[in-house]
Design an enzyme around this catalytic site. Structure first.
Site, PDB file in Angstrom:
ATOM      1  N   CYS A 180      -3.032   8.596   5.946  1.00 54.04           N
ATOM      2  CA  CYS A 180      -3.621   7.331   6.295  1.00 54.04           C
ATOM      3  C   CYS A 180      -2.478   6.380   6.905  1.00 54.04           C
ATOM      4  O   CYS A 180      -1.547   6.654   7.189  1.00 54.04           O
ATOM      5  CB  CYS A 180      -4.048   6.486   4.961  1.00 54.04           C
ATOM      6  SG  CYS A 180      -5.275   7.513   4.150  1.00 54.04           S
TER       7      CYS A 180
ATOM      8  N   THR B  50       0.732  -1.206   0.000  1.00 48.55           N
ATOM      9  CA  THR B  50       0.004  -0.039   0.053  1.00 48.55           C
ATOM     10  C   THR B  50       0.809   1.084   0.209  1.00 48.55           C
ATOM     11  O   THR B  50       2.147   1.150   0.154  1.00 48.55           O
ATOM     12  CB  THR B  50      -1.081  -0.002   1.084  1.00 48.55           C
ATOM     13  OG1 THR B  50      -1.905   1.118   0.818  1.00 48.55           O
ATOM     14  CG2 THR B  50      -0.341   0.243   2.600  1.00 48.55           C
TER      15      THR B  50
ATOM     16  N   HIS C 271      -5.765  -0.437   5.458  1.00 53.17           N
ATOM     17  CA  HIS C 271      -5.621   0.923   5.014  1.00 53.17           C
ATOM     18  C   HIS C 271      -6.473   1.598   5.318  1.00 53.17           C
ATOM     19  O   HIS C 271      -7.648   1.868   4.713  1.00 53.17           O
ATOM     20  CB  HIS C 271      -4.963   0.795   3.627  1.00 53.17           C
ATOM     21  CG  HIS C 271      -4.604   2.317   3.072  1.00 53.17           C
ATOM     22  ND1 HIS C 271      -3.855   2.466   2.047  1.00 53.17           N
ATOM     23  CD2 HIS C 271      -5.241   3.691   3.581  1.00 53.17           C
ATOM     24  CE1 HIS C 271      -3.717   3.632   1.899  1.00 53.17           C
ATOM     25  NE2 HIS C 271      -4.452   4.394   2.659  1.00 53.17           N
TER      26      HIS C 271
END
Length: 192
Positions: free
Chosen positions: A41, A36, A58
């Protein structure tokens, strides 16, 4: 068991790589890698080495404001993303008392927002409350990160991105800052 929408064969590694986007998670007992890219985030990489299962989520914000909507929207929030990840691992044979974690993200890559700080506070409170041992963290700072996770044995690699290849991450951060009201006190209530 999955809620990740993108996977492909990575010829440099000779394996399937599952790309987890915001609001998604992925758990497996297989040999694929999970990756990711993060700004403010946060992702939690959790695994049970004895059971040979692991996963990554995530999430964009600590908790929802108002109605939750569809599952993909609910998993944008840490409260649901963490529960989905833990429950997905338990369904594959993990034991809660053997879960270990590596935590990444929460950078301040856009403006003056405190979204990253709130995500960090949330994920650290969650793993502490759940008794999940954290073996590594790369949280905060000013840079985006690319994360690659080996779910069955817990190895993880993080690359700090000094320059982004495109403006997708910055645009997403801007959209978050404009559309979502964030609690200023940073308090997060956990549930079981």
């Amino acid at each position: 068991m999955t809620l990740a929408s993108s996977c492909f064969f990575d010829p440099t590694r000779g394996r399937t790589l599952v790309k987890v986007l915001p609001g998604e998670y992925y758990v497996t007992a297989g040999q694929e890698l999970i990756g990711t890219t993060l700004g403010s985030c946060v992702c939690a990489c959790l695994w049970d080495g004895e059971a040979g299962v692991g996963g990554l989520n995530h999430f964009m914000l600590p908790e929802a404001k108002g109605g939750l909507g569809p599952l993909s929207q609910a998993n944008r929030y840490g409260t649901h993303a963490m529960e989905s990840l833990v429950n997905g691992l338990l369904a594959l044979g993990a034991r809660r008392d053997r879960l270990q974690a590596k935590l990444f993200g929460g950078g301040q890559i856009y403006g003056e927002g405190r979204i990253g700080d709130q995500n960090i506070a949330f994920v650290e409170a969650f793993v502490a409350k759940e008794g999940i041992r954290v073996l590594a963290r790369s949280l905060g700072g000013q840079q985006a990160r690319k994360v690659l996770f080996e779910p069955c044995d817990g190895r993880a690699w993080v690359k700090h991105l000094r320059k982004l290849a495109n403006d997708t991450l910055v645009l997403r951060e801007d959209q978050l800052a404009r559309q979502l009201a964030i609690k200023e006190d940073g308090k997060v209530e956990l549930f079981r």
